[in-house]
Scaffold this motif. Structure first.
Motif, PDB file in Angstrom:
ATOM      1  N   VAL A 166     -37.880 -36.467 -47.696  1.00 45.97           N
ATOM      2  CA  VAL A 166     -37.503 -37.976 -48.074  1.00 45.97           C
ATOM      3  C   VAL A 166     -36.138 -38.005 -49.175  1.00 45.97           C
ATOM      4  O   VAL A 166     -36.620 -37.312 -50.280  1.00 45.97           O
ATOM      5  CB  VAL A 166     -38.716 -38.721 -48.812  1.00 45.97           C
ATOM      6  N   LEU A 167     -35.287 -38.223 -48.699  1.00 46.96           N
ATOM      7  CA  LEU A 167     -33.804 -38.178 -49.694  1.00 46.96           C
ATOM      8  C   LEU A 167     -33.563 -39.693 -50.226  1.00 46.96           C
ATOM      9  O   LEU A 167     -33.278 -40.431 -49.704  1.00 46.96           O
ATOM     10  CB  LEU A 167     -32.840 -37.561 -48.719  1.00 46.96           C
ATOM     11  N   ILE A 168     -33.621 -39.199 -51.543  1.00 42.15           N
ATOM     12  CA  ILE A 168     -33.684 -40.760 -52.365  1.00 42.15           C
ATOM     13  C   ILE A 168     -32.601 -40.512 -53.329  1.00 42.15           C
ATOM     14  O   ILE A 168     -32.166 -39.620 -54.097  1.00 42.15           O
ATOM     15  CB  ILE A 168     -34.731 -40.748 -53.158  1.00 42.15           C
ATOM     16  N   SER A 169     -31.327 -41.351 -52.790  1.00 43.73           N
ATOM     17  CA  SER A 169     -30.161 -41.353 -53.632  1.00 43.73           C
ATOM     18  C   SER A 169     -29.334 -42.508 -53.449  1.00 43.73           C
ATOM     19  O   SER A 169     -29.519 -43.249 -52.248  1.00 43.73           O
ATOM     20  CB  SER A 169     -29.091 -40.104 -53.173  1.00 43.73           C
ATOM     21  N   PRO A 170     -28.225 -42.845 -54.190  1.00 47.66           N
ATOM     22  CA  PRO A 170     -27.470 -43.954 -54.002  1.00 47.66           C
ATOM     23  C   PRO A 170     -26.276 -43.405 -52.740  1.00 47.66           C
ATOM     24  O   PRO A 170     -26.414 -42.125 -52.341  1.00 47.66           O
ATOM     25  CB  PRO A 170     -26.315 -44.066 -55.155  1.00 47.66           C
ATOM     26  N   PRO A 171     -25.774 -44.318 -52.146  1.00 45.31           N
ATOM     27  CA  PRO A 171     -25.215 -44.029 -50.929  1.00 45.31           C
ATOM     28  C   PRO A 171     -24.000 -42.904 -51.371  1.00 45.31           C
ATOM     29  O   PRO A 171     -23.763 -42.141 -50.599  1.00 45.31           O
ATOM     30  CB  PRO A 171     -24.360 -45.239 -50.457  1.00 45.31           C
TER      31      PRO A 171
ATOM     32  N   VAL B 143     -41.954 -33.829 -48.902  1.00 43.92           N
ATOM     33  CA  VAL B 143     -40.954 -33.439 -50.312  1.00 43.92           C
ATOM     34  C   VAL B 143     -39.934 -34.574 -50.393  1.00 43.92           C
ATOM     35  O   VAL B 143     -38.963 -34.681 -49.664  1.00 43.92           O
ATOM     36  CB  VAL B 143     -40.267 -32.053 -49.999  1.00 43.92           C
ATOM     37  N   GLY B 144     -40.270 -35.051 -51.580  1.00 47.34           N
ATOM     38  CA  GLY B 144     -39.069 -36.330 -51.987  1.00 47.34           C
ATOM     39  C   GLY B 144     -37.997 -35.577 -52.744  1.00 47.34           C
ATOM     40  O   GLY B 144     -38.318 -34.791 -53.592  1.00 47.34           O
TER      41      GLY B 144
ATOM     42  N   ILE C 191     -36.161 -31.817 -37.952  1.00 50.01           N
ATOM     43  CA  ILE C 191     -37.150 -31.772 -38.938  1.00 50.01           C
ATOM     44  C   ILE C 191     -36.953 -33.282 -39.450  1.00 50.01           C
ATOM     45  O   ILE C 191     -35.906 -33.797 -39.629  1.00 50.01           O
ATOM     46  CB  ILE C 191     -36.457 -30.831 -40.228  1.00 50.01           C
ATOM     47  N   PRO C 192     -38.201 -34.022 -39.687  1.00 52.32           N
ATOM     48  CA  PRO C 192     -38.120 -35.208 -40.250  1.00 52.32           C
ATOM     49  C   PRO C 192     -37.538 -35.550 -41.422  1.00 52.32           C
ATOM     50  O   PRO C 192     -38.017 -34.748 -42.373  1.00 52.32           O
ATOM     51  CB  PRO C 192     -39.627 -35.530 -39.829  1.00 52.32           C
ATOM     52  N   PHE C 193     -36.829 -36.529 -41.366  1.00 56.61           N
ATOM     53  CA  PHE C 193     -36.386 -36.950 -42.868  1.00 56.61           C
ATOM     54  C   PHE C 193     -35.875 -38.363 -42.754  1.00 56.61           C
ATOM     55  O   PHE C 193     -35.421 -38.809 -41.722  1.00 56.61           O
ATOM     56  CB  PHE C 193     -35.216 -35.985 -43.453  1.00 56.61           C
ATOM     57  N   ARG C 194     -35.730 -38.943 -43.894  1.00 51.95           N
ATOM     58  CA  ARG C 194     -35.184 -40.298 -44.195  1.00 51.95           C
ATOM     59  C   ARG C 194     -34.574 -40.456 -45.417  1.00 51.95           C
ATOM     60  O   ARG C 194     -34.767 -39.465 -46.420  1.00 51.95           O
ATOM     61  CB  ARG C 194     -36.708 -41.189 -44.433  1.00 51.95           C
ATOM     62  N   GLU C 195     -33.570 -41.256 -45.239  1.00 46.71           N
ATOM     63  CA  GLU C 195     -32.703 -41.585 -46.649  1.00 46.71           C
ATOM     64  C   GLU C 195     -33.177 -42.890 -46.994  1.00 46.71           C
ATOM     65  O   GLU C 195     -33.134 -43.907 -46.330  1.00 46.71           O
ATOM     66  CB  GLU C 195     -31.130 -41.317 -46.138  1.00 46.71           C
ATOM     67  N   VAL C 196     -33.495 -43.012 -48.381  1.00 46.71           N
ATOM     68  CA  VAL C 196     -33.862 -44.224 -48.936  1.00 46.71           C
ATOM     69  C   VAL C 196     -33.003 -44.425 -50.079  1.00 46.71           C
ATOM     70  O   VAL C 196     -32.543 -43.353 -50.732  1.00 46.71           O
ATOM     71  CB  VAL C 196     -35.274 -44.217 -49.147  1.00 46.71           C
TER      72      VAL C 196
END
Lengths: 306, 143
Positions: free
Chosen positions: A180-185, A152-153, A202-207
């Motif tokens: 997948v967390l898509i945002s500016p800092p 889930v993005g 829970i697996p997550f990434r910040e991009v």
């Protein structure tokens, strides 16, 4: 007495039952048109809203019930200085269930401490928006046939985006979900959500760009950068156009991607995406009415059983 | 320096050096009319230095406040010159009206009648969250 303040107030099984009831209502709305005849929903909107308020009102009317309330704090006794707690106590004498939106975080929780009837949180500041989450879950389940085992993005304003916070909380409870967390800092999810995800492993990434993760996503949840959440207008102007989804960016996406947006949209999704079969944000609107019907009926049924 | 033993009252021992005034303030000891002694930087084998507060009356000490400030504090109850009870503290599960929410968007900033309630979310890190808005506060002892 049960309220819906935070989506995690309900168990996974209870949510599934509400979604099942919502599906039944979509399939046969006529069967429920008298279900709540004689019951009154109060919609207390201390902050402007079109979609959510009308969705609640439409839901109650579709169940044969009635609606009263106000659509801004200016037209309530709040303008005279009445406290929230007194307003809630008063209105809960006039109604069977209350849906409230308030700009202050935690206001529905505060209201639930004094209310004589169930309270539904229809959005509290940048904090939570659990009925939007029910809508999102229903939409995802109707598209995918499941709520687990997917990537889930979440894209846009993840800091103040209450719909994002609630949806992460809800989907964290299903097996095999990766975020997948898509945002500016500046607009990353709050630390407490980050901590919860880590704690639950829970697996997550910040991009920072959607292009780099587009091929992996099963769901893309777009959000608006909300002007009303910023104290400083310069910050809003700098960040508002960070992400715009268009057909070019979707070229690498899966064919069965589902694109959601809690709406209203400003320009973060190009209108050229609207006719793409993967765009389901207008289905969400329809689902929102039915899942609120299911929620109102469920809370009132629980109250009768208690 | 010599401070007399108390006959009946409370000794708050093992306060981290320099933090005694926080304890004094949070417990509102300035409002008492009995003798209160605050000793700072007392030598300690276990801690190197510590603070001690002696209260010459048997008051009700809010153990939740003390647990939040520093769960390492020992509360000694003295009656007729004898130590009758030694209380060990821990981080309380719930804090009511001990700390206030710093989130300007929290409902507690505008509804004066609401209690300020924080719930313990992570004991190891001493993390509390506002019951209303989820804003985080950390135990002072663990900062």
């Amino acid at each position: 007495m049960r309220h819906l303040i935070d989506i995690t107030d309900f168990t996974v099984e209870e949510i599934e039952a509400i979604l099942d009831l919502g599906d039944e209502m979509i399939a046969d709305p006529a069967a429920y048109k008298e279900a709540l005849r004689g019951k009154i929903l109060a919609t207390l909107f201390f902050e402007p809203s079109t979609r959510t308020r009308l969705s609640f009102e439409s839901a109650m009317l579709s169940l044969g019930g009635s609606v009263l309330g106000f659509s801004s704090a200016d037209s309530s006794s709040t303008a005279k200085g009445e406290s929230l707690m007194d307003t809630i106590r008063t209105v809960s004498c006039y109604s069977d269930i209350i849906a409230m939106r308030h700009p202050k975080e935690g206001a529905p929780m505060a209201g639930s401490l004094k209310s004589y009837v169930p309270i539904i949180n229809a959005g509290d500041g940048g904090h939570n928006h659990p009925t939007q989450t029910l809508t999102d879950l229903m939409t995802i389940r109707r598209c995918k046939g499941r709520l687990g085992n997917m990537v889930v993005g979440m894209c846009g304003d993840l800091k103040f985006g209450r719909t994002v916070h609630s949806l992460i909380g809800a989907m964290s409870r299903y097996e095999g979900v990766e975020f997948v967390l898509i945002s500016p800092p500046e607009l990353k999810v709050p630390a407490y959500i980050n901590d919860e995800l880590k704690k639950k492993a829970i697996p997550f990434r910040e991009v920072e760009t959607m292009e780099e993760v587009m091929p992996e996503l099963d769901v893309l949840y777009m959000t608006r950068v909300q002007k009303e959440r910023f104290f400083n207008e310069a910050d809003y102007i700098r960040l508002k156009d960070t992400y715009i989804l268009d057909p070019e960016k979707l070229r690498t996406a899966k064919t069965d991607l589902s694109i959601l947006h809690p709406l209203p949209r400003v320009n973060e999704i190009s209108t050229r995406v609207d006719d793409d079969p993967r765009a389901v944000y207008f289905d969400q609107v329809r689902n929102g009415r039915f899942v609120r019907m299911a929620l109102i009926k469920t809370l009132l049924d629980w109250r009768n059983e208690a | 320096m010599k401070v007399d033993s108390i006959h009946t009252g409370i000794v708050l021992d093992h306060i981290r050096a320099g933090r005694g005034m926080d304890v004094y303030r949070y417990l509102h000891l300035d409002e008492l009319d009995c003798p209160v002694a605050y000793m700072r930087n007392v030598r300690s084998e276990a801690m190197g230095r510590k603070d001690i507060i002696k209260i010459d009356a048997n008051i009700n000490v809010d153990l939740d406040v003390l647990g939040y400030l520093d769960p390492g504090i020992t509360v000694n109850i003295i009656v007729d010159g004898q130590l009758v009870e030694k209380k060990k503290l821990s981080l309380p599960e719930k804090l009511t009206n001990v700390i206030t929410c710093k989130n300007p968007r929290c409902i507690t900033t505008v509804e004066g009648a609401l209690d300020q309630v924080f719930l313990l979310k992570d004991r190891a890190r001493g993390v509390y969250r506002c019951m209303f808005c989820d804003a985080e506060r950390k135990s002072k002892a663990l900062r």
